[in-house]
Write a protein that holds these residues in place. Structure first.
Motif, PDB file in Angstrom:
ATOM      1  N   GLN A 138       0.844  -1.205   0.000  1.00  0.00           N
ATOM      2  CA  GLN A 138       0.000   0.000   0.000  1.00  0.00           C
ATOM      3  C   GLN A 138       0.874   1.249   0.000  1.00  0.00           C
ATOM      4  O   GLN A 138       0.618   2.200  -0.745  1.00  0.00           O
ATOM      5  N   GLU A 140       3.792   1.547  -1.119  1.00  0.00           N
ATOM      6  CA  GLU A 140       4.487   1.654  -2.399  1.00  0.00           C
ATOM      7  C   GLU A 140       3.544   2.014  -3.542  1.00  0.00           C
ATOM      8  O   GLU A 140       3.985   2.239  -4.662  1.00  0.00           O
ATOM      9  N   GLY A 141       2.244   2.037  -3.257  1.00  0.00           N
ATOM     10  CA  GLY A 141       1.273   2.400  -4.273  1.00  0.00           C
ATOM     11  C   GLY A 141       0.775   1.251  -5.123  1.00  0.00           C
ATOM     12  O   GLY A 141       0.117   1.465  -6.143  1.00  0.00           O
ATOM     13  N   HIS A 142       1.055  -0.001  -4.703  1.00  0.00           N
ATOM     14  CA  HIS A 142       0.605  -1.161  -5.476  1.00  0.00           C
ATOM     15  C   HIS A 142      -0.776  -1.641  -5.037  1.00  0.00           C
ATOM     16  O   HIS A 142      -1.628  -1.938  -5.871  1.00  0.00           O
ATOM     17  N   PRO A 145      -5.371   1.137  -1.009  1.00  0.00           N
ATOM     18  CA  PRO A 145      -5.176   1.762   0.310  1.00  0.00           C
ATOM     19  C   PRO A 145      -6.382   1.608   1.233  1.00  0.00           C
ATOM     20  O   PRO A 145      -6.265   1.803   2.448  1.00  0.00           O
ATOM     21  N   GLU A 200       3.738  -1.911 -12.813  1.00  0.00           N
ATOM     22  CA  GLU A 200       3.743  -1.622 -11.378  1.00  0.00           C
ATOM     23  C   GLU A 200       4.789  -0.539 -11.119  1.00  0.00           C
ATOM     24  O   GLU A 200       5.983  -0.755 -11.301  1.00  0.00           O
ATOM     25  N   ASP A 201       4.349   0.635 -10.724  1.00  0.00           N
ATOM     26  CA  ASP A 201       5.295   1.717 -10.428  1.00  0.00           C
ATOM     27  C   ASP A 201       5.961   1.457  -9.092  1.00  0.00           C
ATOM     28  O   ASP A 201       5.413   0.806  -8.240  1.00  0.00           O
ATOM     29  N   GLY A 202       7.125   2.071  -8.883  1.00  0.00           N
ATOM     30  CA  GLY A 202       7.782   1.981  -7.575  1.00  0.00           C
ATOM     31  C   GLY A 202       8.817   0.900  -7.574  1.00  0.00           C
ATOM     32  O   GLY A 202       8.938   0.079  -8.426  1.00  0.00           O
TER      33      GLY A 202
END
Length: 202
Positions: A138, A140-142, A145, A200-202
């Protein structure tokens, strides 16, 4: 305790695990354990007070070994999907060789609080590890949230635990790759990961 004493004690524990797996807890007698260990009954009582005592140590050793396997450091650079699959693979591979003893821990746990606590410790460790992983994804933005990491880990952990029980303890035949694919898919979708293969960003 001397080196020879440690070796004899380890031999009794190894024999006890073998007998418990073959005969079950209820049907196992101290006489069966000493016969398998090739020691005198008096030698058994030098190290253990009872059948219950030796089973408690066998069970504790199994749980300790499984917890050690579950806490293997994650692979650097792995994607969120890969991390989910790796955690599930570690759990199923740790469960497989220990399924018989885990089943006996659950059986004995119906009348021994110590065994209930021990069995719960294994599950709680997996749930806590999973909740940390969800929270990390969460951050990491994957992952979604809005998902509650702990409760989601509890529910998904029950799914994995029961699947392993049916597979390894009850003997239902599954293809290992298919099971891991399905568990990973359900887990990933439940925490809101993008479809596998999406960026997947990050």
């Amino acid at each position: 305790m001397t080196t020879k004493g440690h070796q004899r004690r380890a031999k009794i524990l190894e024999a006890a695990r073998q007998v418990f797996e073959e005969r079950g807890f209820v049907e196992t007698r101290v006489a069966d354990i000493v016969a398998a260990a090739h020691v005198a009954q008096g030698t058994f009582y030098t190290y253990f007070d009872s059948k219950d005592a030796v089973f408690a140590e066998v069970a504790q050793n199994v749980i300790d070994d499984m917890l050690a396997l579950l806490h293997t450091p994650r692979r650097p650079g792995a994607s969120a999907h890969e991390r989910v699959r790796e955690g599930l693979r570690r759990f199923t591979e740790a469960f497989r060789p220990n399924a018989r003893i885990i089943g006996l821990i659950e059986q004995v746990g119906t009348f021994t609080p110590e065994m209930r606590t021990l069995r719960l410790a294994l599950r709680e460790s997996f749930v806590a590890m999973s909740a940390r992983g969800i929270a990390r994804m969460q951050a990491e933005g994957h992952a979604d949230p809005a998902v509650d990491p702990l409760m989601t880990a509890e529910v998904l952990g029950a799914m994995v635990d029961q699947t392993c029980y049916v597979w390894f303890s009850l003997g239902k035949e599954f293809d290992a790759t298919e099971v891991l694919d399905s568990l990973s898919m359900v887990w990933s979708r439940a925490i809101g990961l993008p479809e596998n293969g999406a960026r997947e960003d990050g």
